[in-house]
Design a protein around this motif. Sequence first.
Motif, PDB file in Angstrom:
ATOM      1  N   UNK A  88       0.814  -1.293   0.009  1.00  0.00           N
ATOM      2  CA  UNK A  88       0.045  -0.083  -0.007  1.00  0.00           C
ATOM      3  C   UNK A  88       0.836   1.091  -0.079  1.00  0.00           C
ATOM      4  N   UNK A  89       0.235   2.412   0.071  1.00  0.00           N
ATOM      5  CA  UNK A  89       0.989   3.705   0.098  1.00  0.00           C
ATOM      6  C   UNK A  89       2.010   3.954   1.175  1.00  0.00           C
ATOM      7  N   UNK A  90       1.900   3.033   2.460  1.00  0.00           N
ATOM      8  CA  UNK A  90       2.583   3.455   3.369  1.00  0.00           C
ATOM      9  C   UNK A  90       3.874   2.059   3.523  1.00  0.00           C
ATOM     10  N   UNK A  91       3.680   1.218   2.252  1.00  0.00           N
ATOM     11  CA  UNK A  91       4.510   0.085   2.372  1.00  0.00           C
ATOM     12  C   UNK A  91       4.253  -1.097   3.291  1.00  0.00           C
ATOM     13  N   UNK A  92       3.126  -1.013   3.779  1.00  0.00           N
ATOM     14  CA  UNK A  92       2.326  -2.385   4.286  1.00  0.00           C
ATOM     15  C   UNK A  92       1.845  -3.371   3.116  1.00  0.00           C
ATOM     16  N   UNK A  93       2.132  -4.651   3.477  1.00  0.00           N
ATOM     17  CA  UNK A  93       1.844  -5.346   2.289  1.00  0.00           C
ATOM     18  C   UNK A  93       0.626  -6.370   2.624  1.00  0.00           C
ATOM     19  N   UNK A  94      -0.006  -6.783   1.612  1.00  0.00           N
ATOM     20  CA  UNK A  94      -1.323  -7.564   1.789  1.00  0.00           C
ATOM     21  C   UNK A  94      -0.964  -8.684   0.843  1.00  0.00           C
ATOM     22  N   UNK A  95      -1.617  -9.872   1.361  1.00  0.00           N
ATOM     23  CA  UNK A  95      -1.608 -11.334   0.320  1.00  0.00           C
ATOM     24  C   UNK A  95      -2.724 -11.255  -0.350  1.00  0.00           C
ATOM     25  N   UNK A  96      -2.625 -11.031  -1.742  1.00  0.00           N
ATOM     26  CA  UNK A  96      -3.726 -10.698  -2.398  1.00  0.00           C
ATOM     27  C   UNK A  96      -4.029 -12.071  -3.153  1.00  0.00           C
ATOM     28  N   UNK A  97      -3.073 -12.971  -3.307  1.00  0.00           N
ATOM     29  CA  UNK A  97      -3.370 -14.301  -4.123  1.00  0.00           C
ATOM     30  C   UNK A  97      -2.554 -15.009  -3.194  1.00  0.00           C
ATOM     31  N   UNK A  98      -2.884 -16.609  -3.344  1.00  0.00           N
ATOM     32  CA  UNK A  98      -2.122 -17.686  -2.721  1.00  0.00           C
ATOM     33  C   UNK A  98      -2.388 -18.822  -3.280  1.00  0.00           C
ATOM     34  N   UNK A  99      -1.498 -19.781  -3.422  1.00  0.00           N
ATOM     35  CA  UNK A  99      -1.460 -21.139  -3.892  1.00  0.00           C
ATOM     36  C   UNK A  99      -0.640 -21.930  -2.612  1.00  0.00           C
ATOM     37  N   UNK A 100      -1.011 -23.011  -2.132  1.00  0.00           N
ATOM     38  CA  UNK A 100      -0.207 -23.542  -0.871  1.00  0.00           C
ATOM     39  C   UNK A 100      -0.572 -25.294  -0.793  1.00  0.00           C
TER      40      UNK A 100
END
Length: 737
Positions: free
Chosen positions: A172-184
């Motif tokens: 995001x604009x503050x460099x926090x990161x979100x996992x938007x896709x995942x395969x496991x």
Amino acid sequence: MINNSPSKLYPTSLDLTNCDKEPIHIIGKIQNHGVLIACRIDDKVVSRVSENSLFIFDKSPEKILESNINQVITEDVLTDILVQFQKKTTAYKEAVINNKNVTIIAHQSNQEYILEFEINTITLDPLAYQIRLSEIVSEINSISNLEERCDQAALLIKEYFEYDRVMIYQFDDKWNGSIIAEQREQHLESWLGLQYPASDIPQQARKLFLKQGVRIINDVSSKPENILSLQKDADTNLLDLSKSELRAVSPIHIEYLSNMNVGATLTAAIVYNDTLWGLIACHHYSPKYINYYQRLSCKFLTQILATSIQLSNTDTILEKVQKSSFIRNKLIDQINVKKNIIEGLSNYDYKINDLVDATGAVVSIDNEMVTMGNCPSKENILNLIRHIRKLTNDDLYHTTNLVNDYPGSAAYKDIASGVLCLFISKTKDDALLWFKPEIIQTVHWAGNPDKRTFVDENQRISPRKSFEKWTTQQIGTSKIWRDHEISAAVELHKNILNIIIEKYEEVKNLNDKLKIAYDELESFSYSVSHDLRAPLRGIDGFAHIIKEEYYESLDDFAKSSIQTIISSVDKMNLLIDDILEYSGLGRKPMQSRTFSMIKVIEELLVTLQPIYPKVKVEPNTELPDIYGDRSIIILLIKNLLENAMKYSSKEMAPLVEIGCKDNHTYFVKDNGIGFDMKHQGKIFGVFNRLVNQEYKGSGIGLAIAKRVVEKHKGKIWVESKIGEGSIFYFKLATNEN
């Protein structure tokens, strides 16, 4: 002399208090799945080598150092690498070294060639490899939806490289990161939707991802290998490993991965508009190595994904830019048609809040404010504008969390947590504002965001050990201001400034023309009035001759006509005198000084009192001195005093008072006929008279009084009631100085 001591520029004690400043590009170590050799560009002498040279070569580091690079690799291999350098910054070459199939990856760093050697542990069918790669590209590009595209990319990369977990991670604009896709793997807990704090990937690591693109850690638990050099001074052992494939990993990051029980990783940078948009992060829970060609394929696939994201975003942005451009042009058309900025932006088919994705907007110009949609109160808006003016020297200000910058806005954060403000003036609080409401969001963090670290038994601050889902609510924050929204507002701002500048130039030109015309008219009126004197004297003279010589022989009509001529000449003389006085005011330069008001009044009463003998004039004997041009201030006092005496002269006890109040505000008060205050706008106009012919006058006296005051940058006004008299006030700015 071999130097194996670390640089003094690299911190010996590392924890989370200084990890964001850790110079990981000069870490001085490599991972153990390859060997690094550096040689000087000028003489090809080996200047550095990793301690694990025997992993590939049959020579110890001590034997390789200070030898010629041609004694390490064959001349034809080196020649091929140098030829590639002529066209690109990175070269690679297959070679057989010590009966091992090796890939050599080379790049230049300062005055050295850096050669990295990796054993090809995986054999691939080139044709099948390329076919599968093409299929993956086609599958990614066939999907238009961003979320589905990222899901598919994660699936294909997992199948292709066989990591236990593949995530696509967006900043995001503050460099926090979100996992938007995942395969496991099925037995692993899902991390989809979790958010990670910016501190998990420090800024210097993000910069290196931009340079390198793809990065592997083949074994989190393995010991890194030191790089030995010839330099005697440890501080010269600064080998820049920014582009190195083998560069060792920060101890802090190793500890972080160990806390997650991760054994190996692959990370690829998703770059959008030269900015790190996100990462493809692959985790394996045991050591895992993929070779250089696989990493190139991963880099290629990541670029394909980044390009598809960019194209998708570009189409969306272009559509919104076209819409905002259309609305902006309509707004400007409305302003030009109505010749009014506020009306053009707020009163017609298109309004300023249509320009961006905002729920409220404000136009505030010249102390006039119009609000549209959901906005704070006007008082709150004025306070907000003044506060923003203190926050920035720029014309533009925007935030998604206004409470952080202005705690006083907490009371209306539900409608104005996001603010976009553009100042129209550098000196005044004229501004355009848009508002976005608070969006209360539920954020799922990987671990408690308030406990991102823990202190071990040695009082060392280390990465957190728990990554269990932790839910928080984000309040006081709005949707972000998109680049196309800010650009649309900035362009409208420019258009409005251009309109203001054009209007200013138009008004300036009109003022210049008006000044010329005014000067010409003033000169004309002066000349005409002066030239009328001669024929008027002739008319007056002959009328008096006829009256004196032939009056008795004339009939009544002729006698009346002669008297009318003489009376009209008197009126004409009075009018010419007043016109000459009025026009002469603009031609005469100011000569200011301090003088006595009492003496001026005494001089004037010598001539005025005989004309109005019944009127009692009472000047305040303590009138303060006045500062200005005495010759024209006399005209001001004369006209006000004569006006008061004239219109009170028919009262039973006519009285005129002259005084001063409130620090140099002079007044002339009478108890005469007065007038209706609805006519106060006309009273100081030229040739405007509110009475009939019962009272003599040219209608210019009060216009002269006003002009004298204006030349002194002052103010004149009146209070009056019919039948109760009038009070004329004046105040000269020069007198205050």
